[in-house]
Design a protein around this motif. Structure first.
Motif, PDB file in Angstrom:
ATOM      1  N   LEU A  68      13.259  10.504   0.872  1.00 17.71           N
ATOM      2  CA  LEU A  68      13.760   9.787  -0.351  1.00 17.71           C
ATOM      3  C   LEU A  68      12.954   8.546  -0.380  1.00 17.71           C
ATOM      4  CD1 LEU A  68      17.623   9.641  -0.009  1.00 17.71           C
ATOM      5  CD2 LEU A  68      16.413  10.802  -1.728  1.00 17.71           C
ATOM      6  N   LYS A  69      12.497   8.070   0.790  1.00 19.02           N
ATOM      7  CA  LYS A  69      11.590   6.843   0.952  1.00 19.02           C
ATOM      8  C   LYS A  69      10.203   7.160   0.192  1.00 19.02           C
ATOM      9  CE  LYS A  69      13.988   4.062   4.507  1.00 19.02           C
ATOM     10  NZ  LYS A  69      13.967   3.590   5.643  1.00 19.02           N
ATOM     11  N   ILE A  70       9.765   8.349   0.733  1.00 19.08           N
ATOM     12  CA  ILE A  70       8.417   8.960   0.184  1.00 19.08           C
ATOM     13  C   ILE A  70       8.519   8.758  -1.224  1.00 19.08           C
ATOM     14  CG2 ILE A  70       6.810  10.781   0.044  1.00 19.08           C
ATOM     15  CD1 ILE A  70       7.832  11.820   3.012  1.00 19.08           C
ATOM     16  N   LYS A  71       9.564   9.221  -1.923  1.00 14.79           N
ATOM     17  CA  LYS A  71       9.749   9.494  -3.365  1.00 14.79           C
ATOM     18  C   LYS A  71       9.685   7.962  -3.833  1.00 14.79           C
ATOM     19  CE  LYS A  71      12.266  12.180  -5.914  1.00 14.79           C
ATOM     20  NZ  LYS A  71      13.264  12.801  -6.330  1.00 14.79           N
ATOM     21  N   ASP A  72      10.480   7.193  -3.309  1.00 16.81           N
ATOM     22  CA  ASP A  72      10.387   5.675  -3.779  1.00 16.81           C
ATOM     23  C   ASP A  72       9.033   5.009  -3.721  1.00 16.81           C
ATOM     24  OD1 ASP A  72      13.086   6.008  -4.151  1.00 16.81           O
ATOM     25  OD2 ASP A  72      13.544   4.996  -1.990  1.00 16.81           O
ATOM     26  N   HIS A  73       8.355   5.281  -2.810  1.00 14.60           N
ATOM     27  CA  HIS A  73       6.974   4.526  -2.656  1.00 14.60           C
ATOM     28  C   HIS A  73       5.996   5.235  -3.776  1.00 14.60           C
ATOM     29  CE1 HIS A  73       7.451   2.202   0.987  1.00 14.60           C
ATOM     30  NE2 HIS A  73       7.632   3.147   1.564  1.00 14.60           N
ATOM     31  N   LEU A  74       6.136   6.404  -3.874  1.00 15.84           N
ATOM     32  CA  LEU A  74       5.429   7.069  -5.037  1.00 15.84           C
ATOM     33  C   LEU A  74       5.743   6.600  -6.373  1.00 15.84           C
ATOM     34  CD1 LEU A  74       4.883  10.714  -3.324  1.00 15.84           C
ATOM     35  CD2 LEU A  74       3.267   8.745  -3.189  1.00 15.84           C
ATOM     36  N   ASP A  76       0.667  -1.244  -0.028  1.00 10.79           N
ATOM     37  CA  ASP A  76      -0.117  -0.029  -0.189  1.00 10.79           C
ATOM     38  C   ASP A  76       0.959   1.373   0.025  1.00 10.79           C
ATOM     39  OD1 ASP A  76      -1.858   1.846   0.191  1.00 10.79           O
ATOM     40  OD2 ASP A  76      -2.977   0.697   1.830  1.00 10.79           O
ATOM     41  N   HIS A  77       1.446   1.527  -1.054  1.00 11.78           N
ATOM     42  CA  HIS A  77       2.421   2.377  -1.355  1.00 11.78           C
ATOM     43  C   HIS A  77       1.969   4.064  -0.802  1.00 11.78           C
ATOM     44  CE1 HIS A  77       5.418  -0.351  -2.924  1.00 11.78           C
ATOM     45  NE2 HIS A  77       4.471  -0.768  -3.629  1.00 11.78           N
ATOM     46  N   VAL A  78       0.840   4.427  -1.455  1.00 13.77           N
ATOM     47  CA  VAL A  78       0.238   5.733  -1.043  1.00 13.77           C
ATOM     48  C   VAL A  78       0.267   5.893   0.642  1.00 13.77           C
ATOM     49  CG1 VAL A  78      -1.354   7.327  -0.962  1.00 13.77           C
ATOM     50  CG2 VAL A  78      -0.839   5.792  -3.226  1.00 13.77           C
ATOM     51  N   ARG A  79      -0.119   4.929   1.141  1.00 15.30           N
ATOM     52  CA  ARG A  79      -0.341   5.198   2.550  1.00 15.30           C
ATOM     53  C   ARG A  79       1.032   4.929   3.455  1.00 15.30           C
ATOM     54  NH1 ARG A  79      -5.297   1.910   2.288  1.00 15.30           N
ATOM     55  NH2 ARG A  79      -6.814   3.249   2.735  1.00 15.30           N
ATOM     56  N   ALA A  80       1.851   4.135   2.766  1.00 11.44           N
ATOM     57  CA  ALA A  80       3.497   3.992   3.310  1.00 11.44           C
ATOM     58  C   ALA A  80       3.865   5.200   3.301  1.00 11.44           C
ATOM     59  CB  ALA A  80       3.885   2.733   2.557  1.00 11.44           C
ATOM     60  N   ALA A  81       3.804   6.024   2.165  1.00 13.09           N
ATOM     61  CA  ALA A  81       4.494   7.349   1.844  1.00 13.09           C
ATOM     62  C   ALA A  81       3.937   8.205   3.031  1.00 13.09           C
ATOM     63  CB  ALA A  81       4.112   7.923   0.610  1.00 13.09           C
ATOM     64  N   VAL A  99      -0.159  12.179  -7.706  1.00 15.57           N
ATOM     65  CA  VAL A  99       1.187  11.547  -7.188  1.00 15.57           C
ATOM     66  C   VAL A  99       2.359  12.351  -7.667  1.00 15.57           C
ATOM     67  CG1 VAL A  99       2.516   9.488  -7.426  1.00 15.57           C
ATOM     68  CG2 VAL A  99       0.257   9.143  -7.001  1.00 15.57           C
ATOM     69  N   SER A 100       2.419  12.814  -9.041  1.00 13.29           N
ATOM     70  CA  SER A 100       3.505  13.624  -9.555  1.00 13.29           C
ATOM     71  C   SER A 100       3.510  14.932  -8.671  1.00 13.29           C
ATOM     72  CB  SER A 100       3.312  13.921 -11.095  1.00 13.29           C
ATOM     73  OG  SER A 100       2.918  12.518 -11.765  1.00 13.29           O
ATOM     74  N   ARG A 101       2.614  15.442  -8.333  1.00 10.37           N
ATOM     75  CA  ARG A 101       2.558  16.506  -7.550  1.00 10.37           C
ATOM     76  C   ARG A 101       3.136  16.459  -6.266  1.00 10.37           C
ATOM     77  NH1 ARG A 101      -2.766  17.669  -7.176  1.00 10.37           N
ATOM     78  NH2 ARG A 101      -2.831  17.603  -5.156  1.00 10.37           N
ATOM     79  N   HIS A 102       2.588  15.438  -5.421  1.00 10.37           N
ATOM     80  CA  HIS A 102       3.361  15.111  -4.227  1.00 10.37           C
ATOM     81  C   HIS A 102       4.934  14.813  -4.325  1.00 10.37           C
ATOM     82  CE1 HIS A 102      -0.193  15.150  -2.060  1.00 10.37           C
ATOM     83  NE2 HIS A 102      -0.830  14.034  -2.644  1.00 10.37           N
ATOM     84  N   ILE A 103       5.290  14.147  -5.477  1.00 12.82           N
ATOM     85  CA  ILE A 103       6.731  13.954  -5.788  1.00 12.82           C
ATOM     86  C   ILE A 103       7.577  15.286  -5.887  1.00 12.82           C
ATOM     87  CG2 ILE A 103       8.647  13.206  -7.411  1.00 12.82           C
ATOM     88  CD1 ILE A 103       6.699  10.589  -8.116  1.00 12.82           C
ATOM     89  N   ASN A 104       6.798  15.948  -6.529  1.00 12.91           N
ATOM     90  CA  ASN A 104       7.137  17.527  -6.848  1.00 12.91           C
ATOM     91  C   ASN A 104       7.481  18.498  -5.183  1.00 12.91           C
ATOM     92  OD1 ASN A 104       8.352  19.883  -8.370  1.00 12.91           O
ATOM     93  ND2 ASN A 104       6.135  20.843  -7.978  1.00 12.91           N
TER      94      ASN A 104
END
Length: 468
Positions: free
Chosen positions: A236-242, A206-211, A271-276
């Motif tokens: 970095l981990k947030i980015k990896d999950h997303l 569940d990558h979104v919740r893990a982020a 998701v792209s916005r969150h990575i940004n």
């Protein structure tokens, strides 16, 4: 004859039969006083009478050892345990429970008179987690039974990995466990067990919740950007999950829709916005960490603003970045990107910064701020003027020379007049007024004359009257 309830007598008789080892006779006696529960899914272990029977039976079972020597016996037991553990769990449980009449008796009473939670807890006590899980699924028990009977005992005894492996073995897609897994996550969140929660979310893919959990690890409890500087691995981990989530979404969109019902969904653009946001937060963290290390940092707020908060918090980040550099220009670029990316109210932020600079008596830096705002290319015509007017509204005690310099920097004559009037510099207001187009000049000078009259400034009143 006396009309007393015979239940107690039957129970005592049944217990006597049990103790005498007469199991079939005990079943018959207990049948007259034990009743199955109204609701099999209630969160208890059934009636006290049933619990007494189970307790007695479990206490009676002795491990059977070929004991010629205690030491060797213990070694043999250990060897057997290791061997059976490496085989499937099913084998182990069958070996232990099926070949023992007392355990079989326990299961008879539990299935006849016990709740689902009592049955599951029995299996868990005797290392039969697989049976516990299958019983839960077959009876479609509610998630509370899973939490109480299986999940809490698993993580408290360090068997979470074992539980995860079994869930996956029984259903590789985990779909049948979705409701239970979500309930487990909520339980961990209520308990503030975020490390176990993160471990579980990774298992669930569940990558979104893990982020989201990583965001909490990054922000929680940090008092300074120096601390946040040391927690950047979480970013970095947030980015990896997303990124993994984006890959999974793009892979599944080609095929027929995948039924990831319990995993949190998010659109690719979000998701792209969150990575940004994460990239920008990394830049902010590095910059402010540097400022704190070099000692240029002056702001000490009660809470530490990050870009993961609401819009007000994001505006605080922009202010902090502008104010904490060696000069205004140094942090302006990053702050400007924050304002643009989140479409924040820029003038409000600049006014806040300017007020801070007035408090710190850094008047020349206000002029530098105005220069940066004008050069940013997106400032509206009166933005600079409004920033100064906002400052004058709050601070009447700016030194005369600095005040004049600030007002001179304004674009619009109308705004300059307003500023001079606010600071009670009526002569200067008059001088700018008379330079306007004739009709407007008359209105402005009349206004200045009224103000001079009400404030008792006879000199300016006389000059205005003469000009008029």
């Amino acid at each position: 004859k006396s009309g007393l309830d015979p239940g107690g007598a039957w129970h005592a008789w049944g217990m006597a039969c049990l103790k005498a080892g007469n199991l079939s006779s005990a079943r018959e006696k207990f049948n007259r006083c034990l009743k199955p529960p109204m609701d099999l899914n209630q969160l208890n272990y059934g009636s006290r009478l049933v619990q007494d029977v189970i307790q007695y039976l479990e206490a009676t079972v002795k491990p059977i050892l070929i004991a010629d020597d205690d030491y060797f016996a213990t070694l043999r037991e250990l060897e057997a345990t290791l061997r059976t553990r490496s085989l499937s769990l099913e084998m182990m449980c069958e070996g232990k429970i099926q070949h023992n009449s007392y355990y079989q008796e326990c299961l008879f009473y539990l299935h006849s008179y016990g709740t689902n939670l009592a049955i599951i807890s029995f299996y868990m006590r005797h290392d039969c987690m697989r049976e516990a899980l299958l019983h839960l699924l077959n009876k479609e028990s509610p998630s509370e039974v899973f939490i109480e009977g299986i999940f809490i005992p698993s993580y408290e005894s360090g068997k979470l990995h074992m539980l995860e492996n079994l869930l996956e073995t029984i259903d590789p897609g985990l779909e049948s466990w979705g409701v239970y897994l979500i309930a487990a996550c909520k339980h961990l969140q209520r308990k503030n067990y975020y490390h176990i929660l993160y471990e579980l979310q990774q298992f669930m893919k569940d990558h979104v919740r893990a982020a989201m959990t990583c965001i909490r690890f990054f922000t929680h409890g940090a008092k300074s950007y120096t601390e946040l500087g040391g927690k950047q691995t979480w970013l970095l981990k947030i980015k990896d999950h997303l990124k993994v989530y984006l890959q999974e979404v793009s892979r599944s969109s080609g095929r027929k829709k995948m039924a990831f019902t319990f995993r949190k969904k998010m659109s690719a653009t979000d998701v792209s916005r969150h990575i940004n946001t994460v990239d920008l937060q990394m830049e902010v963290t590095k910059f402010l960490h540097q400022c704190e290390s070099s000692g240029t940092s002056q702001m000490t707020g009660s809470s530490l603003p990050t870009l993961f908060g609401n819009n007000n918090m994001k505006m605080d980040v922009a202010c902090k970045v502008i104010l904490e550099g060696k000069n205004i220009e140094e942090g302006f670029g990053i702050a400007f990107r924050v304002l643009q990316d989140f479409q924040l109210e820029a003038t409000e932020v600049y006014s806040k910064v300017a007020k801070q600079l007035v408090k710190q008596q850094k008047y020349s830096e206000i002029r530098q701020l105005l220069k940066c705002v004008n050069e940013s290319g997106v400032a509206a015509k009166n933005d600079g003027d409004n920033i100064i007017l906002n400052c004058l509204n709050e601070f009447k005690n700016i030194p005369a020379e600095d005040l004049d310099n600030l007002i001179q920097d304004m674009d619009s004559d109308e705004n300059k007049i307003q500023a001079y009037v606010m600071c009670n510099k009526l002569r200067s207001a008059y001088l700018v007024s008379v330079r306007q187009e004739k009709g407007r000049a008359v209105q402005l000078v009349q206004h200045v004359r009224q103000l001079a009259e009400s404030s008792g400034d006879d000199v300016v009143k006389a000059i205005c009257a003469q000009w008029l």
